[in-house]
Design a protein around this motif. Structure first.
Motif, short mmCIF file in Angstrom:
data_model
loop_
_atom_site.label_atom_id
_atom_site.label_comp_id
_atom_site.label_asym_id
_atom_site.label_seq_id
_atom_site.Cartn_x
_atom_site.Cartn_y
_atom_site.Cartn_z
N LYS A 69 -4.53 0.07 -0.73
CA LYS A 69 -3.84 -0.84 -1.65
C LYS A 69 -3.83 -0.30 -3.07
O LYS A 69 -2.85 -0.47 -3.79
CB LYS A 69 -4.47 -2.22 -1.58
CG LYS A 69 -4.21 -2.89 -0.26
CD LYS A 69 -4.69 -4.30 -0.23
CE LYS A 69 -4.31 -4.90 1.12
NZ LYS A 69 -4.37 -6.33 1.13
N ILE A 70 -4.89 0.35 -3.47
CA ILE A 70 -4.95 0.92 -4.82
C ILE A 70 -3.90 2.03 -4.94
O ILE A 70 -3.19 2.10 -5.96
CB ILE A 70 -6.36 1.48 -5.12
CG1 ILE A 70 -7.40 0.37 -5.10
CG2 ILE A 70 -6.38 2.23 -6.44
CD1 ILE A 70 -7.22 -0.68 -6.17
N LYS A 71 -3.77 2.85 -3.92
CA LYS A 71 -2.77 3.92 -3.96
C LYS A 71 -1.36 3.34 -4.00
O LYS A 71 -0.49 3.85 -4.69
CB LYS A 71 -2.93 4.86 -2.77
CG LYS A 71 -4.15 5.76 -2.88
CD LYS A 71 -4.26 6.68 -1.68
CE LYS A 71 -5.50 7.56 -1.81
NZ LYS A 71 -5.69 8.39 -0.62
N LYS A 72 -1.14 2.25 -3.25
CA LYS A 72 0.17 1.59 -3.28
C LYS A 72 0.48 1.06 -4.67
O LYS A 72 1.59 1.18 -5.16
CB LYS A 72 0.23 0.46 -2.26
CG LYS A 72 0.38 0.92 -0.84
CD LYS A 72 0.50 -0.28 0.09
CE LYS A 72 0.69 0.15 1.51
NZ LYS A 72 0.85 -1.00 2.41
N LEU A 73 -0.51 0.44 -5.31
CA LEU A 73 -0.32 -0.09 -6.66
C LEU A 73 -0.04 1.05 -7.64
O LEU A 73 0.85 0.94 -8.48
CB LEU A 73 -1.54 -0.88 -7.10
CG LEU A 73 -1.46 -1.53 -8.48
CD1 LEU A 73 -0.30 -2.51 -8.56
CD2 LEU A 73 -2.76 -2.24 -8.82
#
Length: 186
Positions: A3-7
């Motif tokens: 999720k952090i990479k997506k953000l």
């Protein structure tokens, strides 16, 4: 992908697009006169194109005042209101689905007191929360992004948006009509 990479990917895409737009000067391409001409030529097609251009501009942080000024300078406040209102709803919907693609509830992974408080309030009264936020912030891209990443259901998001945008859009249209000296205000 985490999720952090997506953000980070979403943030990078928007930042790079905004930088490119500022460097190239794409925001200078859209003038009130060009939008007025487009709206006069074929109204139905123009409204569809207007909604899509407004949505793309909103995603890329191009100032929205041009998109209110053009219909107000051509039509009565009521007609301009309907056009801008439809564009805002389309814009909000496109933003929701585009940003949600990167993580529908991504912001809920950040666990701190402020986020817990915000999500508890959104979860208790999602439609009311969106109404208040839309009334205060209209279609501000940051609001679109935040709501899209908050895990709120689309039905609550769009209903709250539809209700919350009525008053501010009407006020903007009326103010632009006065500024532009529109002879057929209502």
């Amino acid at each position: 992908m985490s999720k952090i990479k997506k953000l980070l990917l979403l943030t990078s895409i928007v930042a790079v697009a905004a930088i490119i737009i500022n460097i190239i000067g794409v925001d200078q391409i859209f003038s009130v006169d060009q939008l007025k001409q487009m709206l006069n030529e074929n109204k139905l097609l123009a409204i569809v194109v207007f909604c899509l251009v407004f949505s793309a501009a909103n995603l890329l942080y191009i100032p929205g005042f041009l998109f209110v000024a053009a219909p107000v300078s051509l039509f009565s406040v009521r007609e301009a209101f309907v056009i801008v209102y439809i564009a805002c709803i389309v814009c909000s919907s496109i933003s929701y689905y585009f940003v949600s693609f990167f993580g529908n509830d991504l912001l809920r992974t950040f666990d701190n007191r402020l986020s817990r408080w915000a999500f508890e309030n959104i979860d208790k009264r999602p439609i009311f929360s969106v109404i208040v936020l839309r009334t205060l912030m209209q279609t501000t891209p940051a609001l679109n992004y935040t709501l899209s990443l908050s895990g709120i259901k689309f039905s609550n998001y769009i209903l709250g948006s539809m209700i919350g945008l009525i008053i501010p859009i009407f006020i903007y249209c009326a103010i632009f009509a006065l500024i532009l000296n529109n002879n057929y205000v209502f």
